[in-house]
Design a protein around this motif. Structure first.
Motif, PDB file in Angstrom:
ATOM      1  N   HIS A   6      22.710 -28.367 -10.338  1.00 24.20           N
ATOM      2  CA  HIS A   6      23.155 -28.122 -11.875  1.00 24.20           C
ATOM      3  C   HIS A   6      22.274 -27.165 -12.439  1.00 24.20           C
ATOM      4  O   HIS A   6      22.863 -26.360 -13.148  1.00 24.20           O
ATOM      5  CB  HIS A   6      23.251 -29.477 -12.278  1.00 24.20           C
ATOM      6  N   ASN A   7      21.066 -27.612 -12.368  1.00 29.06           N
ATOM      7  CA  ASN A   7      19.907 -26.970 -13.134  1.00 29.06           C
ATOM      8  C   ASN A   7      19.695 -25.442 -12.707  1.00 29.06           C
ATOM      9  O   ASN A   7      19.580 -24.444 -13.570  1.00 29.06           O
ATOM     10  CB  ASN A   7      18.678 -27.495 -13.238  1.00 29.06           C
ATOM     11  N   LEU A   8      19.911 -25.179 -11.472  1.00 29.26           N
ATOM     12  CA  LEU A   8      19.977 -23.910 -10.982  1.00 29.26           C
ATOM     13  C   LEU A   8      20.872 -22.904 -11.585  1.00 29.26           C
ATOM     14  O   LEU A   8      20.802 -21.962 -11.920  1.00 29.26           O
ATOM     15  CB  LEU A   8      19.965 -23.817  -9.259  1.00 29.26           C
ATOM     16  N   GLY A  11      20.730 -22.184 -14.925  1.00 32.09           N
ATOM     17  CA  GLY A  11      19.647 -21.453 -15.339  1.00 32.09           C
ATOM     18  C   GLY A  11      19.949 -20.105 -15.155  1.00 32.09           C
ATOM     19  O   GLY A  11      19.387 -18.966 -15.896  1.00 32.09           O
ATOM     20  N   LEU A  12      21.060 -19.701 -14.524  1.00 36.20           N
ATOM     21  CA  LEU A  12      21.475 -18.528 -14.151  1.00 36.20           C
ATOM     22  C   LEU A  12      22.365 -17.778 -15.351  1.00 36.20           C
ATOM     23  O   LEU A  12      23.445 -18.381 -15.507  1.00 36.20           O
ATOM     24  CB  LEU A  12      22.014 -18.066 -12.615  1.00 36.20           C
ATOM     25  N   SER A  13      21.920 -16.530 -15.649  1.00 32.71           N
ATOM     26  CA  SER A  13      23.041 -15.786 -16.660  1.00 32.71           C
ATOM     27  C   SER A  13      24.317 -15.597 -16.219  1.00 32.71           C
ATOM     28  O   SER A  13      25.518 -15.756 -16.914  1.00 32.71           O
ATOM     29  CB  SER A  13      22.336 -14.633 -17.510  1.00 32.71           C
ATOM     30  N   LEU A  14      24.564 -15.528 -15.110  1.00 30.05           N
ATOM     31  CA  LEU A  14      25.713 -14.824 -14.412  1.00 30.05           C
ATOM     32  C   LEU A  14      26.835 -16.224 -14.368  1.00 30.05           C
ATOM     33  O   LEU A  14      27.783 -16.247 -14.439  1.00 30.05           O
ATOM     34  CB  LEU A  14      25.540 -14.663 -12.828  1.00 30.05           C
ATOM     35  N   THR A  15      26.097 -17.422 -14.262  1.00 30.55           N
ATOM     36  CA  THR A  15      26.865 -18.628 -14.113  1.00 30.55           C
ATOM     37  C   THR A  15      26.966 -19.456 -15.374  1.00 30.55           C
ATOM     38  O   THR A  15      27.610 -20.389 -15.379  1.00 30.55           O
ATOM     39  CB  THR A  15      26.515 -19.592 -12.913  1.00 30.55           C
ATOM     40  N   ALA A  16      26.262 -18.916 -16.387  1.00 31.31           N
ATOM     41  CA  ALA A  16      26.223 -19.598 -17.755  1.00 31.31           C
ATOM     42  C   ALA A  16      27.559 -20.185 -18.272  1.00 31.31           C
ATOM     43  O   ALA A  16      28.096 -21.171 -18.927  1.00 31.31           O
ATOM     44  CB  ALA A  16      25.374 -18.895 -18.872  1.00 31.31           C
TER      45      ALA A  16
END
Lengths: 64, 353
Positions: A6-8, A11-16
């Protein structure tokens, strides 16, 4: 492990976008304009002072 | 487009983690309007007193500091939350705890003075309801002048750069033909986000046939949204609400596939202290304890079983044989009212076919 995943992802802008949601009859979630821990002073952006505004009365307004 | 199997895996992970990001507080059930579709059946003088701020904060403060997610928003709802005499105090108390706060309002009392006072108290997001052009909106809201008041509020909010703002509209048989004019009006006022709802037969809308769209009318609403979203240069983003899976329309009218986050990322503290999720969910069936008896955060962590295990119980009624069940899970939780063994009240996929 689930929390790490979840945190990973979060934290990624692509999956925000996966984490942006809004409850049915709710407002947009979060506001990008304040840091979360910012406590606003009794000021508007243009510097005017604003105290509390007298609250309206539903019953008297309804009787208008 | 996200493949369904990946989305289901993501949803399962989010359900297991159940990070609380969104907390409704039904801080009053007093309201100055008498809307035909109200899910709360609010009145000018409610049988319930407003919940004292300190009672809510006591419940909120059961959330450990390290468990306050980012983002985290407390959404003040009602009733009409702007009627609370201490609304600015509420806002400051929440900001001092490091969270955003927001309001869902009918806009009646939202004048320039109130706008400035709320912004000074750290208002972060706002939703104003607009249910049609003047005649339709006032009919729906049960009070002459409410359109003009809502319009004034929208103008003020849309011009405010520090506010995450949107307009919501409940679409019914009367205002369906006004969608294009409403779109023009809202873009002319500078609105950037518009969410459209169909109405589910709960609250006062349960017995009002004019509120409920036929299948053909519902499809025309979805077509309208789909067409507006296809224009990438449009000044305003139009979205359908989170009421259920829409079959072939699902990816065309939303940013991500349907996912009801009630009880997964969304909780509420209702007027009598009941802990639940979105306030329009049947609180008698899905209530998860009460802040006056239970530790709010413990309930969040250990309760909400029905919200987080829908694969196990929601295959009922129209969902029993549905091929989309794994993606829909019975639609929004507010779609389950009364005897849930009958299945959900409405199947949006059937309407959208």
């Amino acid at each position: 492990m689930r929390k790490l995943f979840h945190n990973l992802l979060k934290g990624l802008s692509l999956t925000a976008i996966l984490f942006v949601f809004q409850a049915c009859y709710g407002t947009p979630n979060g506001d990008p304009y304040y840091a979360q821990d910012e406590v606003p002073e009794n000021q508007t952006p243009n510097g005017e002072n604003n105290g509390p505004v007298e609250s309206p009365d539903a019953s008297s307004e309804a009787a208008e | 487009m996200i493949p369904p199997f990946l989305w289901r895996a993501f949803r399962a992970n989010e359900t297991a983690v159940h990070e609380l990001n969104y907390l409704f507080w039904e801080c009053t059930t007093r309201c100055n309007l008498h809307c035909r579709h109200c899910g709360s059946d609010c009145f000018a003088s409610s049988a319930d007193s407003d919940m004292p701020l300190e009672d809510f904060l006591k419940a909120f403060d059961t959330i450990p500091r390290e468990s306050i997610a980012k983002p985290f928003t407390v959404v003040l709802t009602g009733g009409e939350p702007v009627l609370r005499p201490d609304i600015e105090e509420i806002g400051r108390a929440l900001r001092s705890r490091g969270v955003s706060w927001s309001i869902v309002s009918n806009g009646w009392f939202y004048d320039e003075q109130k706008h400035k006072a709320l912004m000074a108290a750290g208002l972060g997001a706002l939703t104003i309801s607009l249910d049609g052009l003047e005649e339709s909106h006032d009919w729906m809201r049960g009070r002459s002048g409410s359109f003009l008041r809502a319009r004034r509020a929208i103008e003020l909010a849309a011009a405010e750069k520090r506010l995450n703002f949107d307009v919501v509209s409940c679409i019914n048989r009367r205002n369906l033909s006004e969608l294009e004019q409403m779109y023009s009006l809202l873009t002319s006022l500078g609105v950037k986000q518009w969410r459209l709802f169909s109405i589910i037969p709960i609250g006062r809308a349960a017995s009002d046939k004019e509120m409920l769209l036929s299948a053909e009318e519902f499809r025309s609403l979805l077509e309208f949204i789909k067409n507006k979203r296809a224009d990438k240069s449009a000044p305003m983003k139009v979205t359908f609400s989170c009421e259920g899976h829409l079959g072939k329309y699902d990816s065309a009218v939303r940013d991500t596939p349907f996912f009801c986050r009630a009880g997964i990322n969304i909780a509420s503290v209702l007027i009598d202290g009941t802990i639940c999720a979105c306030p329009n969910i049947d609180r008698k069936i899905f209530g998860q304890g009460n802040i006056y008896k239970d530790n709010f955060f413990r309930v969040w962590e250990e309760g909400f079983e029905l919200f987080r295990s829908r694969e196990k119980w929601a295959r009922k009624g129209s969902c029993a044989e549905c091929k989309l069940f794994r993606d829909c899970l019975g639609g929004g939780m507010h779609n389950w009212h009364g005897d849930i063994s009958d299945g959900p009240l409405v199947c949006l996929r059937d309407l959208a076919l």
